[in-house]
Write an enzyme that holds these catalytic residues in place. Structure first.
Site, PDB file in Angstrom:
ATOM      1  N   GLU A 282     -10.215  -1.424   4.777  1.00 21.00           N
ATOM      2  CA  GLU A 282      -9.233  -2.522   3.603  1.00 21.00           C
ATOM      3  C   GLU A 282     -10.217  -1.162   1.966  1.00 21.00           C
ATOM      4  O   GLU A 282      -8.679  -1.511   1.743  1.00 21.00           O
ATOM      5  CB  GLU A 282      -9.452  -3.650   3.054  1.00 21.00           C
ATOM      6  CG  GLU A 282      -9.101  -4.794   4.613  1.00 21.00           C
ATOM      7  CD  GLU A 282      -7.758  -5.101   4.410  1.00 21.00           C
ATOM      8  OE1 GLU A 282      -6.896  -4.313   3.262  1.00 21.00           O
ATOM      9  OE2 GLU A 282      -7.005  -5.687   5.762  1.00 21.00           O
TER      10      GLU A 282
ATOM     11  N   GLU B 297       6.097  -5.198   6.591  1.00 22.95           N
ATOM     12  CA  GLU B 297       5.818  -4.124   7.210  1.00 22.95           C
ATOM     13  C   GLU B 297       7.939  -4.197   7.752  1.00 22.95           C
ATOM     14  O   GLU B 297       8.147  -3.055   7.820  1.00 22.95           O
ATOM     15  CB  GLU B 297       5.960  -4.461   8.723  1.00 22.95           C
ATOM     16  CG  GLU B 297       3.812  -4.181   8.491  1.00 22.95           C
ATOM     17  CD  GLU B 297       3.584  -5.193   7.518  1.00 22.95           C
ATOM     18  OE1 GLU B 297       2.123  -4.545   7.507  1.00 22.95           O
ATOM     19  OE2 GLU B 297       3.877  -6.390   7.653  1.00 22.95           O
TER      20      GLU B 297
ATOM     21  N   THR C 276      -1.439   3.812   4.640  1.00 24.79           N
ATOM     22  CA  THR C 276      -0.436   2.353   4.943  1.00 24.79           C
ATOM     23  C   THR C 276      -0.279   0.856   4.261  1.00 24.79           C
ATOM     24  O   THR C 276      -0.520  -0.081   4.651  1.00 24.79           O
ATOM     25  CB  THR C 276      -1.401   1.751   6.014  1.00 24.79           C
ATOM     26  OG1 THR C 276      -1.023   0.356   7.272  1.00 24.79           O
ATOM     27  CG2 THR C 276      -2.948   1.224   5.491  1.00 24.79           C
TER      28      THR C 276
END
Length: 576
Positions: free
Chosen positions: A117, A372, A475
């Protein structure tokens, strides 16, 4: 024949009542300008609520109108939202936040942080903001983009993560203490994505700073995962980074694995690396052979290929967008439409969806405002122009505003069945969800540049072209300009000598109206040699340890993925 990667032009370069003035559900495409403004209003409602109620904590708690630290203590939402500000056109706030971050963020703290993260949100966010600084009107220092305060912050944060890679396998631990390194006595188990999601940020960092250690460790981790695949070509969910033994053997494209596949493709595009793309294409064959059924993707046992659980996870919704990057548009659209039916059923994507039963899985009914499916819609719309993809964007805006909007921001939806809310607004809501929505409805955004305009800047090593398009999103949706990787090719020691002269003769960029872009290939990667060849022989300061010194085995710290997925193969629970 020259190596080329297929990328859509846009990158390279619960049915709910509709808002007043929005297009109706009569088949007409949603009005992009209308929804662009709606998305911008969503961003500022959430962003202003964070500043007023939660800063300097990591994230906002929207139900109690306060803040809390989650992934460290970095003012994380501010870092994650920084490049979104510029994409929305707010250069003045971008400039202000750059100053705030320099004055307030400190990585020399006694905090246990997720390696994964911290990399995607903090390192990625700072790198992106650094590369966009000049476009945002920030007065950059001589030598930019090969130097700058945000780049130094990104490098400092990344160096705090390097001790996690000191394992016999070269695969990193899941957690590292930012002050003391890896804590002893922790689990050595890390998820696949937590090992294979570094090449975009770390290769960029190595290219800008001249220090190869970052890209080297990222590549070693990627290769160890590749070498650990099963005989049928699949990887599992969690692995022991000390022994290289798989602990959770469920194979799929979702949670715990997802961004590993994503970074093989994006790393291949960013670095023009044939080997990374070849690795993904081999995985893609195995994924199709063993996990795909009727354009859904199930979870299977990695050694046998037998179905372990027929569920769709919301995190899997990135896959159609990834398929579009390799030119597989038809398959991408079919899978996207499957996922879109789930959205329309609930007004969002539940974390787990039982495909045969057509309903949510117990204790996995929530929707934390994930990006997403919207991400895939953005990619596919750039590739196809299909208005169905704008309809998903419309539905997302309507659902999120109706269900999750509260006085102090937007709250995680705890249960899509009854719309109960949870007291959290993840930083990715501003970094990813809002950003992809805005880009879906903003076809002329600079992110979608097709190379017709660009900026020419002077670096310590000559002229450099930036801003011509081709942004690669990490991402966490932080855009990286691939051209920047070719701006700072000399050794770091040489850079300082050149920069001393550059400060006296620094020239501002020149704008041109037309540019025919040349493809620059860094060539295929070879395994690292010399001082970076062995991860356990490196002290992370650039000096090789004497050969007789062996690094003691360090056990892996706990990492956040275990809170989401159980280990020892019990990844899914079938309550039916």
């Amino acid at each position: 024949m020259p190596f080329r990667l297929l990328v859509p032009l846009g990158l390279l370069c619960a049915l709910l009542p509709l808002h007043h003035g929005a297009p109706g559900p009569d088949g007409t495409a949603p009005d992009p300008a209308h929804y662009r403004e709606r998305v911008k209003a969503m961003f500022y409602h959430a962003y202003d609520s964070y500043l007023e109620n939660a800063f300097p904590y990591d994230e906002l708690r929207p139900l109690t109108c306060d803040g809390h630290d989650t992934w460290g203590s970095f003012s994380l939402t501010l870092i994650d939202a920084l490049d979104t500000l510029l994409i929305l056109g707010n250069v003045s706030e971008f400039q202000r936040v750059v100053e705030v971050l320099q004055d307030n963020v400190d990585f020399d703290i006694d905090v246990n942080a997720s390696v994964f993260e911290t990399n995607i949100r903090v390192v990625g966010g700072l790198l992106s903001a650094h590369l966009l600084s000049k476009k945002a009107g920030v007065e950059v220092e001589a030598g930019w983009p090969c130097s700058g305060p945000l780049l130094r912050m990104a490098e400092e944060a990344a160096r705090k993560l390097l001790p996690a890679f000191q394992t016999p396998t070269g695969m990193p631990y899941g957690t590292v203490n930012l002050l003391h390194g890896v804590n002893p006595g922790e689990t050595p188990v890390t998820c696949t994505a937590g090992i294979g999601t570094f090449i975009v940020e770390f290769a960029t960092l190595s290219s800008l700073t001249g220090d190869p250690v970052f890209e080297d460790v990222a590549r070693v981790a990627l290769m160890r995962l590749w070498e650990s695949r099963s005989d049928i070509g699949l990887v599992g969910n969690h692995i022991d980074v000390l022994t290289g033994k798989w602990v959770a053997q469920d194979a799929g494209i979702g949670a715990g694995v997802d961004s590993y596949f994503e970074y093989l493709v994006k790393g291949a595009i960013l670095l023009q690396d044939k080997k990374l793309m070849a690795m993904f294409l081999e995985y893609n064959k195995a994924i199709r052979n063993y996990t795909r059924f009727d354009d859904w993707y199930l979870w299977v046992q990695m050694y046998k290929g037998t179905v372990s659980m027929p569920v769709f996870q919301s995190l899997e919704a990135y896959w159609p967008g990834l398929q579009s990057l390799i030119g597989d548009i038809d398959n991408a659209m079919r899978t996207f439409l499957n996922y879109y039916t789930v959205w329309k059923q609930f007004g969002g994507l539940p974390e787990f969806y039982n495909i045969p039963q057509g309903y949510t899985v117990e204790k996995r009914e929530g929707y934390p405002l994930r990006p997403e499916l919207i991400e895939s819609a953005m990619y596919l719309y750039r590739a196809t122009g299909d208005p169905t993809l704008l309809e998903l964007g419309r539905d997302a805006v309507e659902s999120i505003e109706k269900i999750s909007k509260v006085e102090c921001g937007f709250a995680t939806i705890k249960d899509l069945r009854d719309h109960k809310l949870d007291n959290r607004m993840e930083s990715f809501f501003l970094a990813e969800t809002v950003k992809y929505l805005y880009l879906l409805f903003d076809p002329t955004n600079f992110i979608h540049n097709n190379g017709s305009t660009f900026d020419e800047v002077i670096t310590p090593y000559g002229e450099c072209i930036l801003g011509a398009g081709g942004y690669i999103f990490n991402t966490e949706a932080h855009p990286i300009d691939p051209a920047a990787l070719h701006c700072c090719r000399r050794l770091k020691e040489e850079q300082w000598e050149v920069e001393a002269l550059m400060r006296e003769f620094y020239s501002l960029k020149r704008n041109r109206s037309r540019f025919q872009r040349k493809t620059v290939s860094s060539g295929p990667w070879e395994p690292p040699t010399g001082r970076f060849s062995s991860p356990e022989n490196h002290d992370w300061t650039g000096e090789k340890k004497p050969a007789k010194q062996k690094m003691p085995l360090l056990s892996c710290p706990s990492q956040p993925f275990t809170a989401k997925l159980a280990l020892l193969g019990q990844v899914f629970l079938d309550s039916s």
